[in-house]
Write a protein that holds these residues in place. Structure first.
Motif, short mmCIF file in Angstrom:
data_model
loop_
_atom_site.label_atom_id
_atom_site.label_comp_id
_atom_site.label_asym_id
_atom_site.label_seq_id
_atom_site.Cartn_x
_atom_site.Cartn_y
_atom_site.Cartn_z
N ALA A 403 -8.84 -0.30 5.04
CA ALA A 403 -7.96 -1.16 4.27
C ALA A 403 -8.01 -0.88 2.61
O ALA A 403 -9.22 -0.72 2.17
N ASP A 404 -6.81 -0.81 2.06
CA ASP A 404 -6.85 -0.79 0.72
C ASP A 404 -6.97 -2.02 -0.03
O ASP A 404 -6.21 -3.05 0.43
N GLU A 405 -7.77 -1.98 -1.08
CA GLU A 405 -7.99 -3.38 -1.61
C GLU A 405 -6.88 -3.86 -2.12
O GLU A 405 -6.55 -5.39 -2.19
N LEU A 406 -6.01 -3.10 -3.15
CA LEU A 406 -4.91 -3.65 -3.62
C LEU A 406 -3.68 -4.15 -2.73
O LEU A 406 -3.28 -5.22 -3.01
N THR A 407 -3.44 -3.27 -1.81
CA THR A 407 -2.09 -3.83 -0.96
C THR A 407 -2.33 -4.20 0.42
O THR A 407 -1.66 -5.07 0.85
N GLY A 408 -3.66 -4.28 0.84
CA GLY A 408 -4.16 -4.77 2.26
C GLY A 408 -3.69 -3.64 3.14
O GLY A 408 -3.77 -4.22 4.52
N LEU A 409 -2.89 -2.86 2.93
CA LEU A 409 -2.56 -1.55 3.88
C LEU A 409 -3.59 -0.92 4.49
O LEU A 409 -4.81 -0.60 3.68
N CYS A 410 -3.44 -0.53 5.80
CA CYS A 410 -4.74 0.57 6.27
C CYS A 410 -4.21 1.80 6.34
O CYS A 410 -3.35 2.03 6.79
N PHE A 411 -5.21 2.52 5.88
CA PHE A 411 -4.82 3.94 5.79
C PHE A 411 -6.17 4.87 5.73
O PHE A 411 -7.21 4.31 6.29
N ILE A 412 -6.35 6.08 5.48
CA ILE A 412 -7.50 6.79 5.23
C ILE A 412 -8.58 6.04 4.36
O ILE A 412 -8.31 5.97 3.24
N SER A 413 -9.72 6.24 4.88
CA SER A 413 -10.60 5.47 4.06
C SER A 413 -12.11 5.92 4.55
O SER A 413 -12.49 6.54 5.61
N SER A 414 -13.14 5.53 3.80
CA SER A 414 -14.57 6.07 3.59
C SER A 414 -15.44 5.26 2.98
O SER A 414 -15.07 4.80 1.89
N HIS A 415 -16.74 5.02 3.47
CA HIS A 415 -17.71 4.49 2.59
C HIS A 415 -17.94 4.72 1.02
O HIS A 415 -17.93 4.44 0.13
N ARG A 416 -17.57 6.19 0.95
CA ARG A 416 -17.85 6.99 -0.29
C ARG A 416 -16.29 7.40 -0.70
O ARG A 416 -15.49 7.83 -0.04
N PHE A 417 -16.17 7.05 -1.99
CA PHE A 417 -14.74 7.58 -2.50
C PHE A 417 -14.69 9.16 -2.71
O PHE A 417 -13.42 9.54 -2.36
N SER A 418 -15.61 9.81 -2.66
CA SER A 418 -15.49 11.44 -2.49
C SER A 418 -15.20 11.98 -1.32
O SER A 418 -14.34 12.41 -1.02
N GLN A 419 -15.75 11.20 -0.10
CA GLN A 419 -15.12 11.45 1.05
C GLN A 419 -14.03 10.94 1.33
O GLN A 419 -13.19 11.66 2.12
N LYS A 420 -13.51 9.92 0.94
CA LYS A 420 -12.30 9.38 1.08
C LYS A 420 -11.30 10.28 0.39
O LYS A 420 -10.10 10.68 0.97
N GLY A 421 -11.54 10.57 -0.88
CA GLY A 421 -10.70 11.85 -1.56
C GLY A 421 -10.57 12.81 -0.56
O GLY A 421 -9.65 13.55 -0.70
N PHE A 422 -11.77 13.38 0.21
CA PHE A 422 -11.62 14.73 0.52
C PHE A 422 -10.83 14.51 1.95
O PHE A 422 -9.97 15.40 2.11
N TYR A 423 -10.66 13.45 2.69
CA TYR A 423 -9.83 13.32 4.10
C TYR A 423 -8.51 12.98 3.51
O TYR A 423 -7.72 13.57 4.17
N THR A 424 -8.41 12.43 2.30
CA THR A 424 -6.98 12.17 1.73
C THR A 424 -6.22 13.32 1.49
O THR A 424 -5.24 13.78 1.83
N LEU A 425 -6.94 14.41 0.92
CA LEU A 425 -6.58 15.36 0.34
C LEU A 425 -6.23 16.37 1.42
O LEU A 425 -5.21 17.22 1.59
N SER A 426 -7.28 16.39 2.64
CA SER A 426 -6.90 17.48 3.73
C SER A 426 -5.92 16.83 4.74
O SER A 426 -5.30 17.73 5.20
#
Length: 580
Positions: A403-426
């Motif tokens: 879940a996204d903290e600001l909107t509450g919507l569920c999207f790609i996520s990870s415990h690490r921001f860097s891994q979340k960024g990697f999966y979002t970019l990929s």
């Protein structure tokens, strides 16, 4: 091959996390406390080897059992512990003030050493205050100090007692500001549901209102487009029929936003890890700095009576320490469904855009008619609906949903921001960028082809009407594509902004619990949004606006006098077919 190379490059860019490395200094390798350390990027163990060896010589010279703490403190002050919390987070653990004082009181070696800021005990935190640090180790027997290196096959790691101490201190550190809690399952600091992490409750409330307004507009416009195609299906032939498919995709896409608004923040974005369903089971006192009467929490969460007072579910969950923002989980069905609706239909719409521009090119350059295009429509549907489905399955198998903290919507996520960024970019930026690049190439060829056709028609005196019709069509297509391209580029740019700054946000806001110098509240006199470590609300508002405007841009294709006339006739027929 190009996609694989891009994924490898993106993974190599995912830095900013604390990186662990083996302890290689001989004097510190045979300690039974740890075997992993972390250093700044500009410092290596080879650079510290000589300095540690010189001080170690003095300690070895006083080869007494009472200097065992001096040895531990020396190694930890130069080579702090890199403590790995599963595969998600690494923590830099420095010695506690108690270990420094113990080392100095039990060993006289420090008096013969020059002044060194590393040996100033006041610079280290105290274990009594709940900070994560390495306390004086409890040993049942003392080993003589030696520089003999242990065998490479001999395992050296943090002992169980040290692990327990680090776990307890990590829980206290996470809980100081009452925003983050320590999750023993993932062994990470996780944000409590309805707490203030990157954004305040007021920011979330404003974003929810804006999300409800924009999603309602997009849903209405796309629904009108779909109903228009149902009223006059023969009007929309290929390639314009693809615009109806895109409207359908953005209709479902906007519906996911509306579902989040109607289901409330807490019911979509939060999960209860320990199944504390009995409200009367807890006797803990509610935190006073989270009033249940706050308008934001009233909007997000349901309320009930607890200890003769009206309490929001948010406040109760922060008290019971069981409700966290969803990260890497597919067990919460509303969250998973919203993720599928957002990711799948957004990517399907982008692929349909590529096919739309391709068919426009084939119509202008190769003179394809709608009947010929219809014969290949089945292959277009297979490609368009299958590729995003495979990516969704991969992300669900890897459990990269949160879940996204600001909107509450569920999207790609990870415990690490860097891994979340990697999966979002990929899985987001890369596929959409490829679609935009290919679509732009087809649109360029389409524009050149229609220009050549216009030049040929200009030689015919009787073709003025055809030239005007072609010019209007070119203007309409180009305006549509430029608007769609602009909004998509804004969305991708916002994702890249999150990727660049995400690691800094995570470190700053979690470390804010470790230092009393940084206030816990968003409502203090400091403007946290003026530095790199704070998320800019305007960027996320711009991303939300661009995401939902794409559906409205697609729907404007059917806005014409003919559409108004068809709706007038339909309403008239429905009215005339009534009982009166």
């Amino acid at each position: 091959m190009i996609i694989i190379i891009n994924v490898i490059c993106l993974w190599s860019w995912c830095d900013g996390e604390i990186k662990c490395q083996k302890v290689r200094v001989p004097f510190c390798r045979n300690l039974n406390y740890y075997n992993l350390t972390t250093l700044p990027d500009s410092v290596t163990q080879d650079q510290l080897y000589d300095e540690i060896s010189q001080i170690a010589h003095h300690i070895i010279h006083q080869n007494e059992n009472r200097c065992q703490f001096a040895r531990a403190f020396l190694c930890l002050s130069y080579l702090p512990i890199c403590y790995q919390h599963n595969r998600y987070q690494n923590f830099r653990i420095k010695p506690c003030r108690e270990l420094c004082l113990k080392a100095k009181s039990d060993c006289d070696v420090w008096n013969s050493l020059p002044n060194n800021p590393r040996f100033n005990c006041s610079l280290y935190v105290s274990n009594k205050n709940g900070f994560a640090c390495f306390p004086p180790p409890v040993t049942t027997h003392q080993k003589p100090i030696t520089t003999t290196m242990v065998s490479p096959n001999t395992p050296t790691m943090v002992t169980s007692s040290v692990k327990d101490a680090l776990h307890n201190s990590s829980y206290k550190v996470c809980d100081r500001c009452h925003h983050y809690g320590y999750d023993h399952q993932s062994q990470t600091c996780r944000l409590y549901c309805c707490s203030e992490g990157l954004f305040s409750m007021n920011d979330k409330y404003k974003m929810t209102l804006l999300m409800a307004i924009l999603a309602s507009l997009t849903f209405t416009f796309t629904l009108i487009t779909i109903l228009t195609s149902i009223i006059r299906p023969q009007r929309f032939q290929y390639p314009e029929r693809i615009l109806i498919y895109m409207s359908f995709c953005y209709n479902i896409y906007s519906l996911a936003y509306l579902l989040r608004v109607f289901l409330r923040y807490d019911n979509v974005a939060c999960e209860n890890l320990y199944s504390s369903n009995n409200i009367s089971a807890t006797n803990q006192r509610l935190p006073t700095h989270y009033p249940a009467t706050d308008i934001s929490c009233k909007f997000f969460c349901p309320h009930y009576h607890f200890n003769n007072r009206l309490v929001s579910k948010c406040d109760y969950n922060k008290t019971s320490n069981t409700n966290f923002l969803i990260v890497e989980s597919i067990s919460h069905q509303p969250c998973t469904i919203i993720f599928i609706m957002l990711y799948y239909f957004d990517l399907v719409a982008s692929i349909w855009l590529v096919i739309l521009t391709l068919l426009w090119y084939l119509t202008a350059k190769k003179k394809w008619c709608s009947e010929v295009i219809s014969s290949y429509a089945i292959y277009c549907h297979i490609v368009t609906w299958t590729i995003p489905a495979l990516l969704v399955i991969i992300l669900i198998i890897w459990r990269k949903v949160g879940a996204d903290e600001l909107t509450g919507l569920c999207f790609i996520s990870s415990h690490r921001f860097s891994q979340k960024g990697f999966y979002t970019l990929s899985f987001v930026v890369l596929p959409h960028s490829l679609c935009i690049i290919v679509a732009t190439a087809f649109m360029t060829v389409f524009y050149i082809s229609t220009r050549e056709i216009k030049t040929q028609l200009a030689q015919d005196v009787n073709a003025r009407a055809s030239i005007e019709k072609l010019s209007r069509f070119r203007y309409r297509v180009c305006l549509f594509f430029i608007l769609f391209l602009t909004t998509t580029a804004i969305v991708l740019g916002c994702y890249y902004y999150e990727y660049i700054n995400g690691t800094y946000w995570q470190h700053w806001h979690q470390n804010r619990s470790k230092s009393n110098a940084i206030p816990c509240s968003h409502s203090d006199g400091h403007d946290h949004r003026q530095n790199r470590h704070s998320a800019r609300m305007s960027v996320f508002v711009l991303k939300l606006l661009a995401q939902l405007l794409r559906g409205i841009i697609v729907s404007f294709w059917v806005v014409s006098r003919k559409t108004i006339s068809e709706w007038r006739q339909t309403i008239c027929l429905l009215h005339c077919s009534g009982p009166f």
